[in-house]
Design a protein around this motif. Structure first.
Motif, PDB file in Angstrom:
ATOM      1  N   SER A 159       3.296  -3.599  -5.409  1.00 16.12           N
ATOM      2  CA  SER A 159       2.740  -2.891  -6.567  1.00 16.12           C
ATOM      3  C   SER A 159       1.404  -3.487  -6.971  1.00 16.12           C
ATOM      4  O   SER A 159       0.522  -2.783  -7.468  1.00 16.12           O
ATOM      5  CB  SER A 159       3.716  -2.939  -7.741  1.00 16.12           C
ATOM      6  N   VAL A 160       1.253  -4.782  -6.777  1.00 17.74           N
ATOM      7  CA  VAL A 160      -0.021  -5.481  -6.990  1.00 17.74           C
ATOM      8  C   VAL A 160      -0.139  -6.566  -5.935  1.00 17.74           C
ATOM      9  O   VAL A 160       0.862  -6.985  -5.336  1.00 17.74           O
ATOM     10  CB  VAL A 160      -0.144  -6.110  -8.408  1.00 17.74           C
ATOM     11  N   ILE A 161      -1.360  -7.036  -5.733  1.00 15.66           N
ATOM     12  CA  ILE A 161      -1.613  -8.142  -4.812  1.00 15.66           C
ATOM     13  C   ILE A 161      -1.877  -9.404  -5.627  1.00 15.66           C
ATOM     14  O   ILE A 161      -2.699  -9.399  -6.549  1.00 15.66           O
ATOM     15  CB  ILE A 161      -2.816  -7.840  -3.896  1.00 15.66           C
ATOM     16  N   GLU A 162      -1.186 -10.479  -5.288  1.00 18.32           N
ATOM     17  CA  GLU A 162      -1.389 -11.770  -5.937  1.00 18.32           C
ATOM     18  C   GLU A 162      -2.334 -12.618  -5.084  1.00 18.32           C
ATOM     19  O   GLU A 162      -2.496 -12.366  -3.883  1.00 18.32           O
ATOM     20  CB  GLU A 162      -0.049 -12.492  -6.120  1.00 18.32           C
ATOM     21  N   PRO A 163      -2.969 -13.646  -5.688  1.00 14.77           N
ATOM     22  CA  PRO A 163      -3.913 -14.481  -4.919  1.00 14.77           C
ATOM     23  C   PRO A 163      -3.313 -15.033  -3.628  1.00 14.77           C
ATOM     24  O   PRO A 163      -3.977 -15.043  -2.584  1.00 14.77           O
ATOM     25  CB  PRO A 163      -4.261 -15.595  -5.909  1.00 14.77           C
ATOM     26  N   ALA A 164      -2.055 -15.460  -3.679  1.00 11.14           N
ATOM     27  CA  ALA A 164      -1.445 -16.050  -2.479  1.00 11.14           C
ATOM     28  C   ALA A 164      -1.312 -15.037  -1.348  1.00 11.14           C
ATOM     29  O   ALA A 164      -1.291 -15.408  -0.166  1.00 11.14           O
ATOM     30  CB  ALA A 164      -0.076 -16.625  -2.826  1.00 11.14           C
ATOM     31  N   VAL A 197      -3.817  -1.008  -2.946  1.00 11.50           N
ATOM     32  CA  VAL A 197      -2.964  -1.828  -3.794  1.00 11.50           C
ATOM     33  C   VAL A 197      -3.849  -2.604  -4.771  1.00 11.50           C
ATOM     34  O   VAL A 197      -4.798  -3.273  -4.353  1.00 11.50           O
ATOM     35  CB  VAL A 197      -2.122  -2.807  -2.960  1.00 11.50           C
ATOM     36  N   PRO A 198      -3.581  -2.519  -6.083  1.00 11.21           N
ATOM     37  CA  PRO A 198      -4.444  -3.172  -7.083  1.00 11.21           C
ATOM     38  C   PRO A 198      -4.530  -4.683  -6.902  1.00 11.21           C
ATOM     39  O   PRO A 198      -3.581  -5.345  -6.476  1.00 11.21           O
ATOM     40  CB  PRO A 198      -3.759  -2.813  -8.412  1.00 11.21           C
ATOM     41  N   LEU A 199      -5.705  -5.220  -7.250  1.00 13.17           N
ATOM     42  CA  LEU A 199      -5.975  -6.661  -7.264  1.00 13.17           C
ATOM     43  C   LEU A 199      -6.312  -7.057  -8.704  1.00 13.17           C
ATOM     44  O   LEU A 199      -7.482  -7.246  -9.044  1.00 13.17           O
ATOM     45  CB  LEU A 199      -7.138  -6.990  -6.327  1.00 13.17           C
ATOM     46  N   PRO A 200      -5.307  -7.198  -9.570  1.00 14.39           N
ATOM     47  CA  PRO A 200      -5.580  -7.403 -10.999  1.00 14.39           C
ATOM     48  C   PRO A 200      -6.233  -8.733 -11.325  1.00 14.39           C
ATOM     49  O   PRO A 200      -6.769  -8.902 -12.425  1.00 14.39           O
ATOM     50  CB  PRO A 200      -4.187  -7.299 -11.638  1.00 14.39           C
ATOM     51  N   MET A 201      -6.211  -9.686 -10.399  1.00 16.94           N
ATOM     52  CA  MET A 201      -6.817 -10.991 -10.693  1.00 16.94           C
ATOM     53  C   MET A 201      -8.344 -10.950 -10.639  1.00 16.94           C
ATOM     54  O   MET A 201      -9.016 -11.874 -11.106  1.00 16.94           O
ATOM     55  CB  MET A 201      -6.290 -12.051  -9.721  1.00 16.94           C
ATOM     56  N   LEU A 202      -8.907  -9.873 -10.110  1.00 18.64           N
ATOM     57  CA  LEU A 202     -10.365  -9.782  -9.973  1.00 18.64           C
ATOM     58  C   LEU A 202     -10.958  -8.895 -11.068  1.00 18.64           C
ATOM     59  O   LEU A 202     -10.504  -7.756 -11.250  1.00 18.64           O
ATOM     60  CB  LEU A 202     -10.726  -9.193  -8.609  1.00 18.64           C
ATOM     61  N   PRO A 203     -11.974  -9.378 -11.803  1.00 17.54           N
ATOM     62  CA  PRO A 203     -12.639  -8.533 -12.809  1.00 17.54           C
ATOM     63  C   PRO A 203     -13.287  -7.315 -12.157  1.00 17.54           C
ATOM     64  O   PRO A 203     -13.730  -7.385 -11.009  1.00 17.54           O
ATOM     65  CB  PRO A 203     -13.705  -9.464 -13.402  1.00 17.54           C
TER      66      PRO A 203
END
Length: 297
Positions: free
Chosen positions: A180-185, A258-264
């Protein structure tokens, strides 16, 4: 003192590098230097300070640069309007864009503008970097440029229009496609399809990833977002790209975003030399594009 002298002088002040100005204007460095020397001889003051890594305007040069930068846009616009009046056409709007800008950001706006102004000429010039867009504006070859908005650029006004969240483009069979989202790892082992090294979007992405202590391994590089996405759809790697207008979460065919919410998010919008120097048609075109994007949200 000629308009060309002033145009080249302003470009030299903004670039800080005579070789770069000569290359951008398709002239020799000696010819570029002669423009500045003529101005210095006529005014009796040094205007450019020669430094080991380029040039910078002196105090007198900064005064002339400010006045000339403001005036050149108005003069060139007036000359173009006079030519159009003489030739009897409906006017011209000149836009510099990236390779995929019209498709993703302007298609509906162009259609609306063309319906309202069927006799106005639309001239599109393609550049592969924001610097190339700025150079086209500085040389008087374009009125508007659609860019990735970043740090202030001397001599130009930037107006953000849309914010684009980052997504990971992957083939539907990839293990990450079901997230659902991509995490940094999750990015540690991707086969990254790299964006152009000279692009603002690449600089923005690299800066944000470095802040998260993420280094992406890449064996593939491309010149534009669409090519990166196509390669991801073919299963040849993973593309970290902005979510462009009109895309859906599922993506076309075998592609998934897939969203990358950690990136502005990345900002995109208009750049010009001076907004109040634009003619009404050009301002209307810019506004029509903005309105079409707003309506599509």
């Amino acid at each position: 003192m000629t308009l060309d002298d002033l145009r080249v002088f302003v470009a030299a002040c903004e670039s800080g590098n005579l070789s770069a100005v000569a290359r951008d204007l398709s002239r020799t460095q000696s010819a570029v230097s002669q423009h500045a020397k003529r101005l210095e001889a006529e005014l009796g003051l040094p205007l450019l300070e020669r430094r080991p890594r380029g040039v910078a305007p002196t105090r007198a040069g900064r005064i002339l640069q400010r006045a000339a930068a403001q005036g050149i846009g108005h003069i060139e616009q007036a000359l173009r309007q006079l030519r159009e009046l003489r030739e009897g056409d409906g006017g011209t709007v000149r836009i510099t864009t990236g390779a995929t800008t019209v498709r993703h950001f302007m298609s509906e706006g162009v259609v609306r503008f063309r319906r309202a102004h069927p006799h106005v000429k639309l001239e599109f010039r393609t550049e592969n970097s924001s610097r190339g867009c700025f150079n086209a504006l500085a040389a008087g070859e374009s009125d508007l440029a659609w860019i990735t908005v970043g740090t202030p650029a001397r001599g130009f006004e930037q107006r953000p229009v849309v914010e684009l969240p980052w997504v990971l483009a992957v083939h539907e069979d990839d293990p990450l496609a079901s997230r659902s989202v991509i995490e940094p790892a999750d990015l540690a082992d991707i086969r990254h399809i790299q964006l152009p090294a000279n692009s603002r979007s690449r600089h923005h992405l690299d800066r944000q990833l470095a802040g998260l202590d993420i280094a992406l391994a890449s064996t593939t590089s491309v010149t534009d977002w669409d090519t990166a996405i196509l390669l991801a759809e073919l299963g040849l790697g993973h593309a970290v790209v902005p979510a462009l207008p009109g895309w859906t979460a599922s993506g076309p065919g075998a592609l998934r975003f897939v969203p990358l919410p950690m990136l502005p998010p990345l900002a995109a919008g208009w750049a010009v030399r001076q907004w109040d120097a634009l003619d009404p048609l050009t301002q209307e075109f810019a506004g029509t594009v903005v309105d079409s994007l707003t309506d599509a949200r």
